[in-house]
Design an enzyme around this catalytic site. Sequence first.
Site, PDB file in Angstrom:
ATOM      1  CG  ASN A 173       9.883  10.118   2.414  1.00  0.00           C
ATOM      2  OD1 ASN A 173       8.999  10.674   2.621  1.00  0.00           O
ATOM      3  ND2 ASN A 173      10.087   8.823   2.716  1.00  0.00           N
ATOM      4  CG  ASP A 195      20.621  17.404  -6.139  1.00  0.00           C
ATOM      5  OD1 ASP A 195      19.726  17.994  -7.134  1.00  0.00           O
ATOM      6  OD2 ASP A 195      20.797  16.280  -6.055  1.00  0.00           O
ATOM      7  CB  SER A 251      16.742  -2.916  -0.132  1.00  0.00           C
ATOM      8  OG  SER A 251      15.544  -3.411  -0.285  1.00  0.00           O
ATOM      9  CE1 TYR A 305      13.932  -1.013  -2.502  1.00  0.00           C
ATOM     10  CE2 TYR A 305      15.097   1.297  -2.818  1.00  0.00           C
ATOM     11  CZ  TYR A 305      14.784  -0.030  -2.157  1.00  0.00           C
ATOM     12  OH  TYR A 305      15.248   0.132  -0.928  1.00  0.00           O
ATOM     13  CE  LYS A 361      18.490   1.095  -2.214  1.00  0.00           C
ATOM     14  NZ  LYS A 361      19.499   2.172  -1.400  1.00  0.00           N
ATOM     15  CG  PHE A 401      -2.007  -4.212  -1.531  1.00  0.00           C
ATOM     16  CD1 PHE A 401      -0.954  -3.587  -0.856  1.00  0.00           C
ATOM     17  CD2 PHE A 401      -2.834  -3.684  -1.945  1.00  0.00           C
ATOM     18  CE1 PHE A 401      -0.840  -2.263  -0.907  1.00  0.00           C
ATOM     19  CE2 PHE A 401      -3.005  -2.345  -2.074  1.00  0.00           C
ATOM     20  CZ  PHE A 401      -2.186  -1.580  -1.400  1.00  0.00           C
ATOM     21  N   GLY A 412       4.989  -6.008  -7.735  1.00  0.00           N
ATOM     22  CA  GLY A 412       6.133  -5.713  -7.223  1.00  0.00           C
ATOM     23  C   GLY A 412       6.367  -6.530  -5.881  1.00  0.00           C
TER      24      GLY A 412
HETATM   25  C1  WQD Z   1       4.571  -4.878   3.342  1.00  0.00           C
HETATM   26  C2  WQD Z   1       3.413  -5.571   3.240  1.00  0.00           C
HETATM   27  C3  WQD Z   1       2.006  -5.328   1.235  1.00  0.00           C
HETATM   28  C4  WQD Z   1       0.382  -1.590   2.567  1.00  0.00           C
HETATM   29  C5  WQD Z   1       9.461  -2.259   1.991  1.00  0.00           C
HETATM   30  C6  WQD Z   1       9.892  -0.710   1.319  1.00  0.00           C
HETATM   31  C7  WQD Z   1      11.130  -1.139   0.333  1.00  0.00           C
HETATM   32  C8  WQD Z   1      12.202  -2.016   1.045  1.00  0.00           C
HETATM   33  C9  WQD Z   1      11.469  -3.083   1.583  1.00  0.00           C
HETATM   34  C10 WQD Z   1      13.991  -0.823   1.966  1.00  0.00           C
HETATM   35  C11 WQD Z   1       3.340  -6.132   1.727  1.00  0.00           C
HETATM   36  C12 WQD Z   1       1.287  -5.114   2.557  1.00  0.00           C
HETATM   37  C13 WQD Z   1       1.052  -2.601   2.511  1.00  0.00           C
HETATM   38  C14 WQD Z   1      -1.076  -1.709   2.387  1.00  0.00           C
HETATM   39  C15 WQD Z   1      -1.021  -4.037   2.223  1.00  0.00           C
HETATM   40  N1  WQD Z   1      12.721  -1.376   2.012  1.00  0.00           N
HETATM   41  N2  WQD Z   1       0.685  -3.997   2.545  1.00  0.00           N
HETATM   42  N3  WQD Z   1      -1.590  -2.844   2.287  1.00  0.00           N
HETATM   43  O1  WQD Z   1       6.604  -4.045   0.370  1.00  0.00           O
HETATM   44  O2  WQD Z   1       8.219  -5.065   2.120  1.00  0.00           O
HETATM   45  O3  WQD Z   1       8.816  -2.750   1.065  1.00  0.00           O
HETATM   46  O4  WQD Z   1      10.329  -2.800   2.495  1.00  0.00           O
HETATM   47  O5  WQD Z   1      14.744  -1.187   1.241  1.00  0.00           O
HETATM   48  O6  WQD Z   1      11.584   0.148  -0.042  1.00  0.00           O
HETATM   49  O7  WQD Z   1       8.866  -0.109   0.767  1.00  0.00           O
HETATM   50  O8  WQD Z   1       6.879  -3.309   2.830  1.00  0.00           O
HETATM   51  O9  WQD Z   1       5.236  -2.203   4.231  1.00  0.00           O
HETATM   52  O10 WQD Z   1       5.126  -1.660   1.779  1.00  0.00           O
HETATM   53  O11 WQD Z   1       4.428  -3.809   2.786  1.00  0.00           O
HETATM   54  O12 WQD Z   1      -1.071  -5.257   2.347  1.00  0.00           O
HETATM   55  O13 WQD Z   1      -1.844  -0.651   2.354  1.00  0.00           O
HETATM   56  O14 WQD Z   1       2.209  -5.089   3.686  1.00  0.00           O
HETATM   57  O15 WQD Z   1       1.359  -5.713   0.264  1.00  0.00           O
HETATM   58  O16 WQD Z   1       3.081  -7.290   1.674  1.00  0.00           O
HETATM   59  P1  WQD Z   1       7.582  -3.942   1.298  1.00  0.00           P
HETATM   60  P2  WQD Z   1       5.431  -2.659   2.839  1.00  0.00           P
END
Ligand code: WQD
Length: 384
Positions: A44, A81, A150, A174, A178, A245, A331
């Site tokens: 990524n 890797d 995280s 995930y 952690k 969401f 989630g």
């Molecule tokens: C934020 C909010 C979604 C997209 C991330 C990383 C995860 C971890 C924690 C490191 C949520 C909402 C999102 C969309 C939406 N990081 N949303 N429409 O879920 O807190 O997770 O931080 O460890 O690995 O993924 O962040 O930016 O995905 O979402 O409504 O199209 O935005 O529901 O509430 P999240 P996010």
Amino acid sequence: MPSVDEPLRRVLVTGGAGYIGSHVIHCLQETRRYKVISVDNHHNSHPKCLDRVAQLARDALPADASANDRESAEIDIAACDLTKKDEIRAVFEKYGKGGIWGVIHVAAYKAVGESTEIPLTYYENNVSATLYLLQVMAEYDCTRFVYSSSATVYGTPPVIPIPESTRLQADSPYGKTKVMSETIIGDLCSADQRWRALSLRYFNPAGAHPSGLIGEDPRGRPGNLLPLLAHMAVGRVKDDKLRVFGNDYPTPDGTCVRDYLHVMDLAKGHLLALDALSPESHVFDNCPTDAHFKAYNLGKGKGMSVLQIVEAMRKATGFDYKYEIIGRRRGDVPDLTADPALAEKELGFKATHDLETMCRDLWNWQTKNPNGYETTSKVNGTNG
Ligand code: WQD
């Protein structure tokens, strides 16, 4: 903390070409006290990213820079890797026993939703790789470890803002990877007091280096809110509306609340953690057990809702975002806001950049690199 005229401390950064890893490497290079080795499988990330990071370091060197300073501005890049122990061993063998002073382990798969679809891939890449890395580190007398954890380890926390003492109860594979990795590290440190390890529980990183040279460049369609909003505004994602969401959460406007912190603040937190692993550091003085292992939240302590983020990005980009409320995402939890007091007290960590700066720096990166690192653009007089 080593002074600038001591020999450089060699530090291995896994995931070094990624969004977080690249900003961490930049932060280490700014000190000119560390010599970085980057390991990344580019699952990524883009190889060109580290060219930009090295350019930032070279551009910052004074004309009379010492040999050490110039050496600190160069990054050793190792193909490896992390799920293959022999490949990790080959990297450490190159520098010999004691050749690598410490490791910052950032590399991981991190999509909460995806982890529920391919859990074994997540356990292999996030847990097995961490285990193998620690095993090889021990073989080469490298016992200083900063781990990228995280906020998802807290699952749906009972108390907001969340202190580190909160019971770990991850909901997604995930998040469980952690928790498992933190458990492995803690047990290792209990068994062998030579180890000194810190786990950094990230909340929501955002923004980019103010130069616009490095930033978040996810492969394919972004899953995270902020990069998705940036892609929409720059025309890389053609959706006419943002899908929000759910707005039936127990939060002020019904949408999820997250603790967004600038990636430059987050990167600085890694430098503070690395320095805290030095022998002269007192961070482990009041450890409840004799294990030299502690975990810290890296967040601002300020929660922002989805709709507030949309508004902030509307102001930063001038883009007229439309959105529709759809069902909750699997989630998601209502609120992940950090209590950052422990990291502030014991590491001197403080997330100082505000949301406006995060959005401005994100937009600056995105407009200068509409297609991420693939872009060939005139950025600071160079081809991208
Ligand atoms: C934020 C909010 C979604 C997209 C991330 C990383 C995860 C971890 C924690 C490191 C949520 C909402 C999102 C969309 C939406 N990081 N949303 N429409 O879920 O807190 O997770 O931080 O460890 O690995 O993924 O962040 O930016 O995905 O979402 O409504 O199209 O935005 O529901 O509430 P999240 P996010």
